[in-house]
Design a protein around this motif. Structure first.
Motif: not given
Length: 172
Positions: A29-30, A37-41, A159-162
């Protein structure tokens, strides 16, 4: 498998775009379609057309013409840059990468000290050879995140992190 061979991520000054990757179901979903999508591989895959010129680790013939050495050096640099991207985007102890070069493949395990490379393995000639590749892919899919090289001492921000909403200059 997530394909991303044509489009780099927006804002990436290097314009790097690895051919494909495996992204865990919990991150689907991200991700953005058709970009690395380097952050998710979880695992990275690079496809080449085949031959010694596209295999940076093929040492069968040490008397290669210089032009072939140049292409092999380029491919090696390309793989290094992908690993650098992953290590910059994720907290990792290691990264597994698959290089599919024509009808052969190599598995690489990268960490901050270097790379371990498997021999080139034929996968297209027989059903048995194809089974080797399929078993490898199955094994990679069953590895725990820690065994896959993710750093167990770090938790990804939601994703909701301040902290993620603040401008980059204020996060330091």
């Amino acid at each position: 498998m997530h394909l991303s061979e044509d489009t780099p991520e927006s804002g990436d000054p290097t314009k790097s775009k690895v051919d494909a990757s495996f992204i865990p179901d919990e991150d689907l979903d991200s991700i953005e379609p058709k970009v690395p999508n380097w952050a998710f591989q979880r695992y990275t895959i690079e496809f080449k057309r085949g031959g010694t010129k596209n295999d940076p680790f093929d040492d069968k013939n040490p008397l290669q013409p210089e032009s072939m050495a140049d292409t092999r050096r380029f491919v090696r640099g390309q793989l290094f840059s992908y690993v650098d991207h992953i290590f910059n985007y994720q907290h990792r102890t290691a990264l597994f990468m698959l290089l599919v070069n024509g009808s052969t493949f190599r598995v690489m395990r990268w960490d901050r000290s270097g790379v371990i490379v498997s021999p080139a393995t034929e996968y297209a000639e027989t059903i048995e050879y194809t089974r080797v590749l399929l078993e490898l892919l199955y094994g990679l899919s069953k590895m725990s995140p820690v065994d896959a090289g993710l750093d167990p001492t770090v938790t990804r921000l939601s994703r909701a992190s301040l902290n993620k909403r603040r401008p980059a200059a204020q996060r330091a």
